[in-house]
Design a protein around this motif. Structure first.
Motif, PDB file in Angstrom:
ATOM      1  N   MET A  56       0.832  -1.020   0.110  1.00 54.16           N
ATOM      2  CA  MET A  56      -0.139  -0.009  -0.148  1.00 54.16           C
ATOM      3  C   MET A  56       0.957   1.380  -0.078  1.00 54.16           C
ATOM      4  SD  MET A  56      -3.182   0.869   0.074  1.00 54.16           S
ATOM      5  CE  MET A  56      -4.453   1.642   0.662  1.00 54.16           C
ATOM      6  N   GLY A  57       1.967   1.277   0.448  1.00 56.54           N
ATOM      7  CA  GLY A  57       2.801   2.246   0.678  1.00 56.54           C
ATOM      8  C   GLY A  57       3.442   2.955  -0.843  1.00 56.54           C
ATOM      9  N   ARG A  58       3.656   2.089  -1.649  1.00 55.75           N
ATOM     10  CA  ARG A  58       3.970   2.601  -2.831  1.00 55.75           C
ATOM     11  C   ARG A  58       2.750   3.047  -3.491  1.00 55.75           C
ATOM     12  NH1 ARG A  58       7.535   1.202  -7.830  1.00 55.75           N
ATOM     13  NH2 ARG A  58       6.332   2.107  -9.436  1.00 55.75           N
ATOM     14  N   LYS A  59       1.697   2.776  -3.561  1.00 54.98           N
ATOM     15  CA  LYS A  59       0.324   3.252  -4.112  1.00 54.98           C
ATOM     16  C   LYS A  59       0.138   4.736  -3.522  1.00 54.98           C
ATOM     17  CE  LYS A  59      -4.538   2.355  -5.027  1.00 54.98           C
ATOM     18  NZ  LYS A  59      -5.746   1.745  -4.752  1.00 54.98           N
ATOM     19  N   THR A  60       0.169   4.772  -2.204  1.00 53.53           N
ATOM     20  CA  THR A  60       0.219   6.128  -1.262  1.00 53.53           C
ATOM     21  C   THR A  60       1.173   7.034  -2.051  1.00 53.53           C
ATOM     22  OG1 THR A  60      -0.710   4.929   0.418  1.00 53.53           O
ATOM     23  CG2 THR A  60       0.007   7.159   0.785  1.00 53.53           C
ATOM     24  N   GLY A  61       2.467   6.664  -2.240  1.00 51.28           N
ATOM     25  CA  GLY A  61       3.492   7.647  -2.830  1.00 51.28           C
ATOM     26  C   GLY A  61       3.387   7.770  -4.073  1.00 51.28           C
ATOM     27  N   ASP A  62       2.826   7.046  -5.029  1.00 56.08           N
ATOM     28  CA  ASP A  62       2.446   7.254  -6.398  1.00 56.08           C
ATOM     29  C   ASP A  62       1.081   8.269  -6.469  1.00 56.08           C
ATOM     30  OD1 ASP A  62       4.357   5.356  -7.185  1.00 56.08           O
ATOM     31  OD2 ASP A  62       2.936   3.925  -7.648  1.00 56.08           O
ATOM     32  N   GLN A  63       0.304   7.950  -5.792  1.00 53.06           N
ATOM     33  CA  GLN A  63      -0.957   8.985  -5.605  1.00 53.06           C
ATOM     34  C   GLN A  63      -0.538  10.339  -5.199  1.00 53.06           C
ATOM     35  OE1 GLN A  63      -3.972   7.941  -6.591  1.00 53.06           O
ATOM     36  NE2 GLN A  63      -4.716  10.121  -6.447  1.00 53.06           N
ATOM     37  N   SER A  64       0.290  10.454  -4.307  1.00 53.46           N
ATOM     38  CA  SER A  64       0.876  11.703  -3.780  1.00 53.46           C
ATOM     39  C   SER A  64       1.706  12.422  -4.820  1.00 53.46           C
ATOM     40  CB  SER A  64       1.773  11.569  -2.358  1.00 53.46           C
ATOM     41  OG  SER A  64       2.124  12.830  -2.242  1.00 53.46           O
ATOM     42  N   THR A  65       2.371  11.763  -5.519  1.00 46.93           N
ATOM     43  CA  THR A  65       2.966  12.463  -6.757  1.00 46.93           C
ATOM     44  C   THR A  65       2.266  12.608  -7.927  1.00 46.93           C
ATOM     45  OG1 THR A  65       5.020  10.932  -6.308  1.00 46.93           O
ATOM     46  CG2 THR A  65       4.810  11.863  -8.570  1.00 46.93           C
ATOM     47  N   ALA A  66       1.116  11.784  -8.182  1.00 45.32           N
ATOM     48  CA  ALA A  66       0.268  12.267  -9.179  1.00 45.32           C
ATOM     49  C   ALA A  66      -0.691  13.453  -8.659  1.00 45.32           C
ATOM     50  CB  ALA A  66      -0.822  11.211  -9.194  1.00 45.32           C
ATOM     51  N   ASN A  67      -1.134  13.555  -7.384  1.00 43.98           N
ATOM     52  CA  ASN A  67      -1.831  14.813  -6.769  1.00 43.98           C
ATOM     53  C   ASN A  67      -0.931  15.893  -6.911  1.00 43.98           C
ATOM     54  OD1 ASN A  67      -3.981  13.260  -6.137  1.00 43.98           O
ATOM     55  ND2 ASN A  67      -3.338  13.134  -4.092  1.00 43.98           N
ATOM     56  N   ASP A  68       0.265  15.936  -6.870  1.00 48.75           N
ATOM     57  CA  ASP A  68       1.212  17.003  -6.796  1.00 48.75           C
ATOM     58  C   ASP A  68       1.245  17.798  -8.203  1.00 48.75           C
ATOM     59  OD1 ASP A  68       1.858  16.987  -4.161  1.00 48.75           O
ATOM     60  OD2 ASP A  68       3.827  15.920  -4.186  1.00 48.75           O
ATOM     61  N   GLU A  69       1.500  16.749  -9.347  1.00 52.11           N
ATOM     62  CA  GLU A  69       1.550  16.788 -10.470  1.00 52.11           C
ATOM     63  C   GLU A  69       0.162  17.663 -11.086  1.00 52.11           C
ATOM     64  OE1 GLU A  69       3.398  17.157 -14.385  1.00 52.11           O
ATOM     65  OE2 GLU A  69       4.060  17.031 -12.222  1.00 52.11           O
ATOM     66  N   LEU A  70      -0.894  17.136 -10.634  1.00 52.78           N
ATOM     67  CA  LEU A  70      -2.277  17.601 -11.059  1.00 52.78           C
ATOM     68  C   LEU A  70      -2.268  18.958 -10.319  1.00 52.78           C
ATOM     69  CD1 LEU A  70      -5.160  17.436 -12.261  1.00 52.78           C
ATOM     70  CD2 LEU A  70      -5.507  16.576 -10.040  1.00 52.78           C
ATOM     71  N   ALA A  71      -1.881  19.291  -9.279  1.00 58.65           N
ATOM     72  CA  ALA A  71      -2.102  20.717  -8.740  1.00 58.65           C
ATOM     73  C   ALA A  71      -1.208  21.497  -9.559  1.00 58.65           C
ATOM     74  CB  ALA A  71      -1.737  20.577  -7.168  1.00 58.65           C
ATOM     75  N   ARG A  72       0.130  20.994  -9.710  1.00 61.23           N
ATOM     76  CA  ARG A  72       1.087  21.986 -10.351  1.00 61.23           C
ATOM     77  C   ARG A  72       0.462  22.295 -12.026  1.00 61.23           C
ATOM     78  NH1 ARG A  72       4.371  21.677 -14.379  1.00 61.23           N
ATOM     79  NH2 ARG A  72       4.301  19.169 -14.849  1.00 61.23           N
ATOM     80  N   ILE A  73      -0.135  21.311 -12.651  1.00 60.67           N
ATOM     81  CA  ILE A  73      -0.828  21.843 -13.840  1.00 60.67           C
ATOM     82  C   ILE A  73      -1.905  22.390 -13.817  1.00 60.67           C
ATOM     83  CG2 ILE A  73      -1.831  20.622 -15.914  1.00 60.67           C
ATOM     84  CD1 ILE A  73       0.167  18.403 -15.221  1.00 60.67           C
ATOM     85  N   ALA A  74      -2.805  22.496 -12.714  1.00 65.34           N
ATOM     86  CA  ALA A  74      -4.003  23.115 -12.750  1.00 65.34           C
ATOM     87  C   ALA A  74      -3.607  24.662 -12.486  1.00 65.34           C
ATOM     88  CB  ALA A  74      -4.672  22.846 -11.356  1.00 65.34           C
ATOM     89  N   LYS A  75      -2.458  24.903 -11.477  1.00 63.75           N
ATOM     90  CA  LYS A  75      -2.101  26.109 -11.159  1.00 63.75           C
ATOM     91  C   LYS A  75      -1.600  26.912 -12.357  1.00 63.75           C
ATOM     92  CE  LYS A  75       0.682  28.576  -8.088  1.00 63.75           C
ATOM     93  NZ  LYS A  75       1.776  28.481  -7.037  1.00 63.75           N
ATOM     94  N   ASN A 127      -4.427  27.982 -14.294  1.00 65.43           N
ATOM     95  CA  ASN A 127      -5.388  28.828 -13.513  1.00 65.43           C
ATOM     96  C   ASN A 127      -6.762  28.109 -13.524  1.00 65.43           C
ATOM     97  OD1 ASN A 127      -3.741  31.101 -13.191  1.00 65.43           O
ATOM     98  ND2 ASN A 127      -4.393  31.782 -15.165  1.00 65.43           N
ATOM     99  N   ILE A 128      -6.758  26.784 -13.032  1.00 66.48           N
ATOM    100  CA  ILE A 128      -7.910  25.952 -12.718  1.00 66.48           C
ATOM    101  C   ILE A 128      -7.925  25.830 -11.159  1.00 66.48           C
ATOM    102  CG2 ILE A 128      -8.874  23.676 -13.084  1.00 66.48           C
ATOM    103  CD1 ILE A 128      -7.507  23.739 -15.778  1.00 66.48           C
ATOM    104  N   PHE A 129      -9.088  26.005 -10.803  1.00 61.86           N
ATOM    105  CA  PHE A 129      -9.323  25.718  -9.398  1.00 61.86           C
ATOM    106  C   PHE A 129      -9.462  24.357  -8.950  1.00 61.86           C
ATOM    107  CE2 PHE A 129     -12.482  25.139  -5.699  1.00 61.86           C
ATOM    108  CZ  PHE A 129     -11.556  25.828  -4.675  1.00 61.86           C
ATOM    109  N   LEU A 130      -8.920  23.844  -7.948  1.00 63.74           N
ATOM    110  CA  LEU A 130      -9.025  22.437  -7.528  1.00 63.74           C
ATOM    111  C   LEU A 130      -9.411  22.680  -5.987  1.00 63.74           C
ATOM    112  CD1 LEU A 130      -5.877  20.499  -8.644  1.00 63.74           C
ATOM    113  CD2 LEU A 130      -8.198  20.550  -9.870  1.00 63.74           C
TER     114      LEU A 130
END
Length: 71
Positions: free
Chosen positions: A1-20, A23-26
């Protein structure tokens, strides 16, 4: 489960960066409905949790399929 959590965190960070950049509000918080669902899941144990989670995933999948077919 640890790897999935790490991968998800990385994906969330990337999504937030692209949205910013675009100029897309998340939203940072869950809606009241989603928060209630999380509380309901947390109260369940073992098999009851698995059944409720599987049902939720299936319903969400069906809703997305319908959305793509109609949308």
């Amino acid at each position: 489960m640890g790897r999935k959590t790490g991968d998800q965190s990385t994906a969330n960070d990337e999504l937030a960066r692209i949205a910013k950049q675009k100029n897309i509000f998340l939203p940072m918080d869950l809606s009241d409905k989603k928060q209630k669902t999380m509380i309901d899941f947390a109260a369940k144990k073992s098999r009851d949790f698995e059944k409720a989670y599987a049902s939720s995933v299936l319903l969400n999948w069906v809703a997305m399929v319908c959305w793509f077919e109609v949308g």
